[in-house]
Design an enzyme around this catalytic site. Structure first.
Site, PDB file in Angstrom:
ATOM      1  N   ASP A  97       0.850  -1.202   0.000  1.00 51.19           N
ATOM      2  CA  ASP A  97       0.000   0.000   0.000  1.00 51.19           C
ATOM      3  C   ASP A  97       0.887   1.254   0.000  1.00 51.19           C
ATOM      4  O   ASP A  97       0.378   2.381  -0.023  1.00 51.19           O
ATOM      5  CB  ASP A  97      -1.018  -0.003   1.151  1.00 51.19           C
ATOM      6  CG  ASP A  97      -0.378   0.054   2.518  1.00 51.19           C
ATOM      7  OD1 ASP A  97       0.863  -0.052   2.611  1.00 51.19           O
ATOM      8  OD2 ASP A  97      -1.117   0.210   3.517  1.00 51.19           O
ATOM      9  N   SER A  98       2.207   1.068  -0.046  1.00 53.87           N
ATOM     10  CA  SER A  98       3.134   2.175  -0.314  1.00 53.87           C
ATOM     11  C   SER A  98       2.814   2.757  -1.696  1.00 53.87           C
ATOM     12  O   SER A  98       3.309   3.830  -2.052  1.00 53.87           O
ATOM     13  CB  SER A  98       4.593   1.695  -0.256  1.00 53.87           C
ATOM     14  OG  SER A  98       4.759   0.510  -1.017  1.00 53.87           O
ATOM     15  N   ASP A 140      -1.211  -6.325  -0.403  1.00 55.76           N
ATOM     16  CA  ASP A 140      -1.338  -5.633   0.881  1.00 55.76           C
ATOM     17  C   ASP A 140      -2.803  -5.268   1.141  1.00 55.76           C
ATOM     18  O   ASP A 140      -3.493  -4.775   0.238  1.00 55.76           O
ATOM     19  CB  ASP A 140      -0.515  -4.336   0.811  1.00 55.76           C
ATOM     20  CG  ASP A 140       0.256  -4.070   2.075  1.00 55.76           C
ATOM     21  OD1 ASP A 140       0.065  -4.798   3.075  1.00 55.76           O
ATOM     22  OD2 ASP A 140       1.074  -3.121   2.074  1.00 55.76           O
ATOM     23  N   LYS A 189      -1.023  -9.402   3.034  1.00 62.57           N
ATOM     24  CA  LYS A 189      -0.267  -8.871   4.181  1.00 62.57           C
ATOM     25  C   LYS A 189      -1.156  -7.881   4.907  1.00 62.57           C
ATOM     26  O   LYS A 189      -1.888  -7.117   4.283  1.00 62.57           O
ATOM     27  CB  LYS A 189       1.013  -8.176   3.704  1.00 62.57           C
ATOM     28  CG  LYS A 189       1.800  -7.538   4.858  1.00 62.57           C
ATOM     29  CD  LYS A 189       3.162  -7.042   4.431  1.00 62.57           C
ATOM     30  CE  LYS A 189       3.161  -5.659   3.821  1.00 62.57           C
ATOM     31  NZ  LYS A 189       2.599  -4.595   4.678  1.00 62.57           N
ATOM     32  N   GLU A 193      -1.227  -5.245   8.666  1.00 61.30           N
ATOM     33  CA  GLU A 193      -0.414  -4.641   9.730  1.00 61.30           C
ATOM     34  C   GLU A 193      -1.023  -4.881  11.109  1.00 61.30           C
ATOM     35  O   GLU A 193      -2.251  -4.818  11.263  1.00 61.30           O
ATOM     36  CB  GLU A 193      -0.290  -3.129   9.485  1.00 61.30           C
ATOM     37  CG  GLU A 193       0.422  -2.786   8.184  1.00 61.30           C
ATOM     38  CD  GLU A 193       0.568  -1.280   7.960  1.00 61.30           C
ATOM     39  OE1 GLU A 193       0.213  -0.487   8.852  1.00 61.30           O
ATOM     40  OE2 GLU A 193       1.046  -0.910   6.872  1.00 61.30           O
ATOM     41  N   GLU A 247       9.348  -3.901  10.542  1.00 61.83           N
ATOM     42  CA  GLU A 247       9.770  -2.616   9.950  1.00 61.83           C
ATOM     43  C   GLU A 247      10.310  -1.660  11.012  1.00 61.83           C
ATOM     44  O   GLU A 247       9.667  -1.428  12.052  1.00 61.83           O
ATOM     45  CB  GLU A 247       8.577  -1.970   9.220  1.00 61.83           C
ATOM     46  CG  GLU A 247       8.949  -0.630   8.589  1.00 61.83           C
ATOM     47  CD  GLU A 247       7.958  -0.133   7.547  1.00 61.83           C
ATOM     48  OE1 GLU A 247       7.024  -0.861   7.180  1.00 61.83           O
ATOM     49  OE2 GLU A 247       8.157   1.016   7.093  1.00 61.83           O
TER      50      GLU A 247
HETATM   51  O1  KIV Z   1       3.538  -1.092   1.597  1.00 61.03           O
HETATM   52  C1  KIV Z   1       4.708  -1.509   1.553  1.00 61.03           C
HETATM   53  O2  KIV Z   1       5.444  -1.328   0.585  1.00 61.03           O
HETATM   54  C2  KIV Z   1       5.182  -2.233   2.718  1.00 61.03           C
HETATM   55  C3  KIV Z   1       6.650  -2.542   2.788  1.00 61.03           C
HETATM   56  C4  KIV Z   1       7.398  -1.315   3.123  1.00 61.03           C
HETATM   57  C5  KIV Z   1       6.938  -3.657   3.713  1.00 61.03           C
HETATM   58  O3  KIV Z   1       4.426  -2.535   3.585  1.00 61.03           O
END
Ligand code: KIV
Length: 275
Positions: A46-47, A85, A115, A117, A183
């Site tokens: 989600d970056s 994500d 993934k 958090e 992280e």
């Molecule tokens: O969203 C992302 O790119 C991430 C990584 C930095 C692990 O969660």
């Protein structure tokens, strides 16, 4: 062609002390290049909100956007595992929401795993998603979706806080996650977590003691002109290269040297008269 990587690769790597590698990708063309590097998994992070959409944080990223980009990445990846994500508020509200949205990333986005958090607080969500046969990668330490609650993006797990981090890591493992991103935590804390867990830790800003590493590709290629975290190694100045190429194109067009004869279609005279 090597077989597509799965959760088994992660379990095997932990057992044999073989380092795992991951990079992010958000579209088909880059996903192909990332895959050809031999990484074990590609994260559609989600970056996306920061490096693709230019937002100040990841909080506004939606399920629709994550599905759209995960699908594009899955089309370009042949060997690595594709992890999608889960965006902010796609799993926090209820366990049912979490399973439904994880399912969408698999069915519509063609992710092999998701993934999310958090630690103790999201253990029920992880358990339910895993029970629905969707592999989950955890994410603890600095969790960018909690930027407002944390009072900024800060190194986590210093001093007494490392006990909370250990509780989170164990909760994620206990809930059935196959691996966990760690992280921005001090290297010795990440090393302790790695020793305590039977699932692999994937570090980002967590030192060399993790079972694997992940980087956002924009950071390691110098493509993102915003903030550059201390933990990033810049492997290439692709940003500089691209800027020079764009500028050369602009000056070629202005000078009339592009397009040249080799870029131009020439029809035989008779045909040309048709137009
Ligand atoms: O969203 C992302 O790119 C991430 C990584 C930095 C692990 O969660």
């Amino acid at each position: 062609m090597p077989a597509k990587k799965t959760v088994s690769r992660f379990a095997q790597a932990k057992r044999f002390g073989d380092k795992l590698t991951m990079l992010t990708a958000y579209d088909y063309s880059i996903a192909r290049l990332v895959d050809q590097s031999g990484v074990d998994a590609v994260l559609v992070g989600d970056s996306l909100g920061n490096v693709v959409m230019g937002l100040p944080d990841t909080l506004q990223v939606t399920m629709e956007q994550m599905i759209h980009h995960t699908r594009a990445v899955a089309a370009g990846v042949q060997n690595a595992m594709v992890v999608g994500d889960m965006p902010f508020m796609s799993y926090q509200v209820s366990v049912a929401d979490a399973v439904l949205n994880a399912g969408r990333l698999v069915k519509e986005g063609r992710a092999q795993a998701v993934k999310l958090e958090g630690g103790v607080a999201v253990a029920p969500q992880i358990r339910a998603i895993v029970d629905a046969s969707i592999p989950v990668m955890g994410h603890i330490g600095l969790t960018p979706q909690s930027v407002n609650a944390m009072g900024g993006l800060k190194v986590q797990g210093k001093g007494d806080d490392s006990e909370r981090l250990m509780r989170d890591a164990l909760a994620v493992q206990e809930a059935g996650a196959f691996s966990v991103v760690v992280e921005c935590v001090p290297a010795h804390t990440a090393e302790e977590l790695t020793k305590a867990l039977s699932i692999p830790t994937i570090g980002i800003g967590a030192g060399p003691g993790c079972d694997g590493q992940i980087l956002v590709y924009h950071d390691m290629l110098g493509l993102f002109e915003g903030f550059q975290p201390k933990f990033v190694k810049q492997y290439a100045d692709a940003g500089g290269l691209i800027k020079r190429a764009f500028a050369e194109y602009v000056s070629d067009v202005k000078a009339g040297t592009f397009p040249g004869p080799e870029h131009t279609f020439n029809a035989p005279q008779k045909l040309a008269k048709l137009y």
